[in-house]
Structures are given as C-alpha cells and as structure tokens.
Write a protein that holds these residues in place. Structure first.
Motif, PDB file in Angstrom:
ATOM      1  N   SER A 101       0.818  -1.219   0.000  1.00 28.56           N
ATOM      2  CA  SER A 101       0.000   0.000   0.000  1.00 28.56           C
ATOM      3  C   SER A 101       0.848   1.263   0.000  1.00 28.56           C
ATOM      4  O   SER A 101       0.304   2.365   0.043  1.00 28.56           O
ATOM      5  N   GLY A 102       2.175   1.103   0.035  1.00 29.80           N
ATOM      6  CA  GLY A 102       3.058   2.266  -0.122  1.00 29.80           C
ATOM      7  C   GLY A 102       3.712   2.782   1.150  1.00 29.80           C
ATOM      8  O   GLY A 102       4.358   3.839   1.119  1.00 29.80           O
ATOM      9  N   ALA A 103       3.568   2.058   2.271  1.00 27.51           N
ATOM     10  CA  ALA A 103       4.191   2.523   3.521  1.00 27.51           C
ATOM     11  C   ALA A 103       5.705   2.676   3.328  1.00 27.51           C
ATOM     12  O   ALA A 103       6.338   1.844   2.669  1.00 27.51           O
ATOM     13  N   ASP A 104       6.286   3.739   3.892  1.00 22.35           N
ATOM     14  CA  ASP A 104       7.740   3.943   3.790  1.00 22.35           C
ATOM     15  C   ASP A 104       8.480   2.881   4.595  1.00 22.35           C
ATOM     16  O   ASP A 104       9.571   2.447   4.231  1.00 22.35           O
ATOM     17  N   HIS A 105       7.894   2.496   5.718  1.00 23.10           N
ATOM     18  CA  HIS A 105       8.447   1.417   6.554  1.00 23.10           C
ATOM     19  C   HIS A 105       7.278   0.589   7.081  1.00 23.10           C
ATOM     20  O   HIS A 105       6.197   1.123   7.289  1.00 23.10           O
ATOM     21  N   ALA A 106       7.522  -0.699   7.291  1.00 27.68           N
ATOM     22  CA  ALA A 106       6.494  -1.556   7.901  1.00 27.68           C
ATOM     23  C   ALA A 106       7.185  -2.401   8.965  1.00 27.68           C
ATOM     24  O   ALA A 106       8.141  -3.117   8.668  1.00 27.68           O
ATOM     25  N   LEU A 107       6.742  -2.265  10.211  1.00 24.69           N
ATOM     26  CA  LEU A 107       7.426  -2.913  11.331  1.00 24.69           C
ATOM     27  C   LEU A 107       6.504  -3.891  12.046  1.00 24.69           C
ATOM     28  O   LEU A 107       5.337  -3.596  12.286  1.00 24.69           O
ATOM     29  N   ASN A 108       7.084  -5.032  12.393  1.00 31.30           N
ATOM     30  CA  ASN A 108       6.347  -6.038  13.151  1.00 31.30           C
ATOM     31  C   ASN A 108       6.939  -6.125  14.561  1.00 31.30           C
ATOM     32  O   ASN A 108       8.078  -6.577  14.727  1.00 31.30           O
ATOM     33  N   PRO A 109       6.165  -5.696  15.587  1.00 28.12           N
ATOM     34  CA  PRO A 109       6.679  -5.732  16.969  1.00 28.12           C
ATOM     35  C   PRO A 109       7.116  -7.130  17.407  1.00 28.12           C
ATOM     36  O   PRO A 109       7.898  -7.279  18.333  1.00 28.12           O
ATOM     37  N   LYS A 110       6.617  -8.176  16.724  1.00 26.03           N
ATOM     38  CA  LYS A 110       6.990  -9.549  17.082  1.00 26.03           C
ATOM     39  C   LYS A 110       8.307  -9.972  16.442  1.00 26.03           C
ATOM     40  O   LYS A 110       8.782 -11.084  16.692  1.00 26.03           O
ATOM     41  N   SER A 111       8.905  -9.118  15.623  1.00 27.97           N
ATOM     42  CA  SER A 111      10.066  -9.545  14.841  1.00 27.97           C
ATOM     43  C   SER A 111      11.340  -9.705  15.672  1.00 27.97           C
ATOM     44  O   SER A 111      12.342 -10.202  15.177  1.00 27.97           O
ATOM     45  N   GLY A 112      11.301  -9.270  16.939  1.00 27.22           N
ATOM     46  CA  GLY A 112      12.484  -9.459  17.773  1.00 27.22           C
ATOM     47  C   GLY A 112      13.179  -8.149  18.084  1.00 27.22           C
ATOM     48  O   GLY A 112      13.553  -7.889  19.210  1.00 27.22           O
ATOM     49  N   SER A 113      13.338  -7.277  17.088  1.00 29.84           N
ATOM     50  CA  SER A 113      14.002  -6.005  17.378  1.00 29.84           C
ATOM     51  C   SER A 113      12.997  -5.025  17.999  1.00 29.84           C
ATOM     52  O   SER A 113      11.792  -5.188  17.844  1.00 29.84           O
ATOM     53  N   ASP A 114      13.530  -4.030  18.696  1.00 29.75           N
ATOM     54  CA  ASP A 114      12.678  -3.089  19.424  1.00 29.75           C
ATOM     55  C   ASP A 114      12.062  -2.094  18.444  1.00 29.75           C
ATOM     56  O   ASP A 114      12.715  -1.172  17.966  1.00 29.75           O
ATOM     57  N   TYR A 115      10.782  -2.279  18.146  1.00 25.89           N
ATOM     58  CA  TYR A 115      10.165  -1.461  17.087  1.00 25.89           C
ATOM     59  C   TYR A 115      10.015  -0.010  17.515  1.00 25.89           C
ATOM     60  O   TYR A 115      10.024   0.885  16.674  1.00 25.89           O
ATOM     61  N   ILE A 116       9.890   0.235  18.810  1.00 23.61           N
ATOM     62  CA  ILE A 116       9.770   1.633  19.253  1.00 23.61           C
ATOM     63  C   ILE A 116      11.099   2.374  19.025  1.00 23.61           C
ATOM     64  O   ILE A 116      11.114   3.516  18.543  1.00 23.61           O
ATOM     65  N   GLN A 117      12.209   1.665  19.301  1.00 23.20           N
ATOM     66  CA  GLN A 117      13.525   2.232  18.987  1.00 23.20           C
ATOM     67  C   GLN A 117      13.675   2.480  17.488  1.00 23.20           C
ATOM     68  O   GLN A 117      14.203   3.512  17.067  1.00 23.20           O
ATOM     69  N   GLN A 118      13.191   1.512  16.704  1.00 19.48           N
ATOM     70  CA  GLN A 118      13.279   1.657  15.238  1.00 19.48           C
ATOM     71  C   GLN A 118      12.506   2.879  14.757  1.00 19.48           C
ATOM     72  O   GLN A 118      12.977   3.620  13.905  1.00 19.48           O
ATOM     73  N   VAL A 119      11.315   3.087  15.347  1.00 22.12           N
ATOM     74  CA  VAL A 119      10.505   4.257  14.967  1.00 22.12           C
ATOM     75  C   VAL A 119      11.263   5.540  15.312  1.00 22.12           C
ATOM     76  O   VAL A 119      11.298   6.484  14.524  1.00 22.12           O
ATOM     77  N   ARG A 120      11.913   5.554  16.478  1.00 21.72           N
ATOM     78  CA  ARG A 120      12.668   6.755  16.882  1.00 21.72           C
ATOM     79  C   ARG A 120      13.837   7.000  15.928  1.00 21.72           C
ATOM     80  O   ARG A 120      14.146   8.139  15.573  1.00 21.72           O
ATOM     81  N   LYS A 121      14.475   5.911  15.525  1.00 21.27           N
ATOM     82  CA  LYS A 121      15.615   6.033  14.621  1.00 21.27           C
ATOM     83  C   LYS A 121      15.176   6.587  13.255  1.00 21.27           C
ATOM     84  O   LYS A 121      15.812   7.476  12.692  1.00 21.27           O
ATOM     85  N   ILE A 122      14.049   6.077  12.785  1.00 20.79           N
ATOM     86  CA  ILE A 122      13.549   6.508  11.469  1.00 20.79           C
ATOM     87  C   ILE A 122      13.096   7.968  11.505  1.00 20.79           C
ATOM     88  O   ILE A 122      13.368   8.739  10.587  1.00 20.79           O
ATOM     89  N   THR A 123      12.407   8.340  12.592  1.00 19.39           N
ATOM     90  CA  THR A 123      11.715   9.639  12.617  1.00 19.39           C
ATOM     91  C   THR A 123      12.489  10.719  13.368  1.00 19.39           C
ATOM     92  O   THR A 123      12.088  11.876  13.339  1.00 19.39           O
ATOM     93  N   GLY A 124      13.538  10.347  14.086  1.00 17.22           N
ATOM     94  CA  GLY A 124      14.247  11.314  14.924  1.00 17.22           C
ATOM     95  C   GLY A 124      13.661  11.377  16.320  1.00 17.22           C
ATOM     96  O   GLY A 124      14.241  10.864  17.264  1.00 17.22           O
ATOM     97  N   LYS A 125      12.460  11.935  16.460  1.00 14.16           N
ATOM     98  CA  LYS A 125      11.883  12.094  17.800  1.00 14.16           C
ATOM     99  C   LYS A 125      10.565  11.371  17.993  1.00 14.16           C
ATOM    100  O   LYS A 125       9.838  11.631  18.946  1.00 14.16           O
ATOM    101  N   GLY A 126      10.222  10.516  17.078  1.00 10.50           N
ATOM    102  CA  GLY A 126       8.913   9.849  17.150  1.00 10.50           C
ATOM    103  C   GLY A 126       7.984  10.417  16.091  1.00 10.50           C
ATOM    104  O   GLY A 126       8.279  11.429  15.461  1.00 10.50           O
ATOM    105  N   CYS A 127       6.853   9.733  15.921  1.00 14.40           N
ATOM    106  CA  CYS A 127       5.910  10.164  14.876  1.00 14.40           C
ATOM    107  C   CYS A 127       5.125  11.400  15.315  1.00 14.40           C
ATOM    108  O   CYS A 127       4.905  11.624  16.505  1.00 14.40           O
ATOM    109  N   HIS A 128       4.696  12.184  14.348  1.00 12.93           N
ATOM    110  CA  HIS A 128       3.859  13.352  14.636  1.00 12.93           C
ATOM    111  C   HIS A 128       2.434  12.921  14.967  1.00 12.93           C
ATOM    112  O   HIS A 128       1.707  13.640  15.643  1.00 12.93           O
ATOM    113  N   ALA A 129       2.053  11.772  14.456  1.00 16.98           N
ATOM    114  CA  ALA A 129       0.705  11.253  14.730  1.00 16.98           C
ATOM    115  C   ALA A 129       0.714   9.746  14.589  1.00 16.98           C
ATOM    116  O   ALA A 129       1.556   9.177  13.886  1.00 16.98           O
ATOM    117  N   ALA A 130      -0.230   9.106  15.270  1.00 15.37           N
ATOM    118  CA  ALA A 130      -0.429   7.659  15.125  1.00 15.37           C
ATOM    119  C   ALA A 130      -1.924   7.407  15.028  1.00 15.37           C
ATOM    120  O   ALA A 130      -2.693   7.886  15.869  1.00 15.37           O
TER     121      ALA A 130
END
Ligand SMILES: [Zn+2]
Ligand SMILES: [Zn+2]
Length: 360
Positions: free
Chosen positions: A228-257
């Motif tokens: 559907s065109g998402a820039d990133h798609a993360l699975n919290p079950k994948s083992g790596s810390d998805y919240i950390q990944q979101v911070r890394k991608i966005t800098g300070k977190g998302c503007h909205a969820a």
C-alpha cells in the motif's frame, strides 16, 4: 435467482442471516424488501466483512443490541446498482451505481447527525447489518440520504470496502492531518493495524504525500502495508525493538499515530511512538476500555482525538478522493453460499485486506 418476478423484480432472494438465539449464520430464502418513499432498492454487486461484524458473535461492553431476537441479514459495507427509487428520493435513478452508509431511522439533520447518525437526537437510530437487515443479500433497501454515487469508471466489484473501511480510514486520515501543521514530506504518521482499514489509511496518507510507518503483528498485514506504499512496515513480534526503530527513522517519534486495531495493548503502547504534542487518533474500537499512562499523555501533551466512519457528505469526499487518486481496496471475494467459511477465515485473521461476497 429464486422466486416469482413482479415486473422485472423477483419476490424472493437469498440472504446470509445471523440468528441471535444461537449466534449461528445461515443462508436463508427471504422476501425482496419493498421500499418506503425515502428508500432506494439496490441490487447488491459486492458486500464485504468488517471486523465489527464479528461483534455479533462476542460478548460486548459497548451496549450493542442485536435486533429483536429474530434472524436478520448481516453486512454493513456494500455497493450496487439502483433498481427502484421511492417517491421522496432525490438525485438517484435506476441504473446508478452507488454505495452508502448503514445508519437508518435517524433524522440526518440534527446537530448529532452532523457528526454521526448513530447518535441522532431522536434516539431511534439502527445499524443495518447489526440490528436490522444489512447487505449480504441480493437486494437491499437503503435510505437515499445515506447514498453516494460511484463514478462509472470506478471498478464496482472492488468498491464495497470503501463504504465502511474506506470512509473510516479516510476520515481518520483527514481528521489527523487537520491537526498537523508541518510539511507532509517531513511529517511522520504511524498506522497501527495494517489490515482491512489500515491498508487504506496508508494509501490515503501516501496520496497526501505523508511519510508513513505501518505497524502490525501479522506478516500478511506487513506485506499489505508495503504493497500500500508505507515507507516502513514494522512487526513488533520480529524481535528487534520497534519503538527504537521508529525513533531512529523519525528522529523524535511520529507526529501522529492512527490506531485502527481492536486491541487494548496496541493502544497502550501507541503513546511511545509519538513525539511531544503528537496526535493519537482513536479509530479502532476494542471491546474493553483503553489504558494509557497519564504521565505519558500529560507530560508529552499528547492530543487524543477520535474519528469514525462519518456522514454522507464526508463519504462523498472519500469517494471523490479515492476516484481521483486511484485508491484501491484489496478484497478477496467469495460466493454467498461460502459465507460461513468466509466468516471463519475472517475470525482466523489469516487473510490480507478485506473479505467479501461478489454477487452474480
Ligand atoms: Zn464496518
Ligand atoms: Zn438526527
């Protein structure tokens, strides 16, 4: 088609019905409805299942009342062609392709009806497919004020999901974007839940040029998010810390969820995906109350907002936008006779996009 024909219309038809007494589903033969002056009779082309249809089979805390105990036809998301119009109907004629919203017995005009017809001040609103007959039947009667015309060059077979999932996703996206002043291409929006609703929310966000992170526990839904065109798609079950990944991608977190899940835990972790002053859009409806750390909401000045499938004027905008931007619901379709199996597949969660019935 069963039954005698009255003019060009049959008198009997088949319908997938919910039996409240034992919570079973059967394809029954029932009369083709006769319409009231403010109604349109539609030959249904496609109808699809929505997660909220499963609420019929579950104990619920939302005060859902299941009709009067008699079997009724399921489904609140469909599209089709006009075969008959009542005397009071304005702007629709035989042969028009259309989709519609499912709330009936509301006034459409009070202050409450401008936000959602379910909360009409009359207090008599009913949901087709939840309390009265819905759309998993060959012909259905709908209120003309709920209806929106579908442009001729749109693929009618694939349009049904626009009329609950699509408009809900579109409203959630536009309500969220109204809160975000920044430039789209540097503004990050997370979509929590990338199934039937989420894959459409992602398409709408991308059509508006926003940066999107899809989050889902299902590998199928992750694939759908990417498709559907998402820039990133993360699975919290994948083992790596998805919240950390979101911070890394966005800098300070998302503007909205935008949370479209029916999962309390998915909601509880949503504030951690957001930067300060972020927007948490409540769209999916879990059966149990949501739980957040007040500290997270207060210190970060998180703005918690709500959005829903909306009203006919908003549905019109959704159909127009979907047409202009080539938004396409992903739907897998079956025959009405396979309705029970389709329902089981929906319950299993092992499917992509939307599931539905394509009528002859
Ligand atoms: Zn729905
Ligand atoms: Zn009203």
């Amino acid at each position: 088609m069963n039954g005698e024909t009255n003019g060009h219309l049959p008198t009997k038809q088949r319908a997938a019905q919910f039996h409240p007494k034992d919570k079973s589903v059967h394809v029954n033969e029932i009369p083709v409805p006769s319409i009231k002056p403010d109604e349109i009779l539609v030959k249904v082309r496609a109808a699809s299942l929505c997660h909220s249809d499963l609420m019929l089979f579950e104990p619920n805390d939302q005060g859902l009342v299941l009709g009067d105990g008699e079997p009724f036809t399921m489904g609140h998301e469909a599209c089709g062609t006009v075969v008959q119009v009542g005397d009071e109907v304005k702007g629709f004629k035989k042969g028009d392709k259309l989709g519609w919203l499912p709330i009936v017995d509301c006034c459409f005009d009070c202050e409450e009806c401008q936000i959602h017809n379910l909360y009409c001040e009359r207090g008599e609103s009913k949901v087709q497919g939840m309390t009265v007959d819905g759309y998993f039947q060959e012909y259905c009667a709908i209120k003309w004020r709920n209806a929106v015309r579908i442009p001729d060059d749109m693929d009618l077979d694939a349009c049904a999901p626009l009329f609950c999932a699509g408009c809900t996703a579109f409203n959630a996206v536009t309500d969220t974007l109204a809160e975000l002043p920044g430039k789209p291409d540097s503004t990050w929006v997370a979509v929590i839940g990338c199934g039937g609703l989420g894959h459409l929310a992602i398409q709408y966000l991308k059509a508006y040029d926003y940066r999107v992170i899809g989050i889902d526990l299902s590998p199928d839904a992750i694939a759908e998010a990417k498709a559907s065109g998402a820039d990133h798609a993360l699975n919290p079950k994948s083992g790596s810390d998805y919240i950390q990944q979101v911070r890394k991608i966005t800098g300070k977190g998302c503007h909205a969820a935008i949370n479209v899940t029916n999962s309390v835990p998915a909601y509880s972790s949503t504030p951690q995906l957001l930067r300060m002053n972020g927007v948490l859009m409540v769209t999916g409806i879990p059966q149990k109350p949501l739980q957040f750390q007040a500290m997270d909401i207060s210190m970060n000045r998180i703005r918690v907002r709500g959005s829903n499938n909306g009203t006919t004027p908003r549905l019109e905008k959704c159909v127009k936008f979907s047409h202009e931007h080539g938004i396409k619901p992903h739907v897998t379709q079956f025959k009405l006779d396979d309705f029970e199996e389709t329902l089981k597949l929906m319950e299993s969660g092992r499917h992509k996009g939307r599931l539905g019935v394509l009528f002859d």
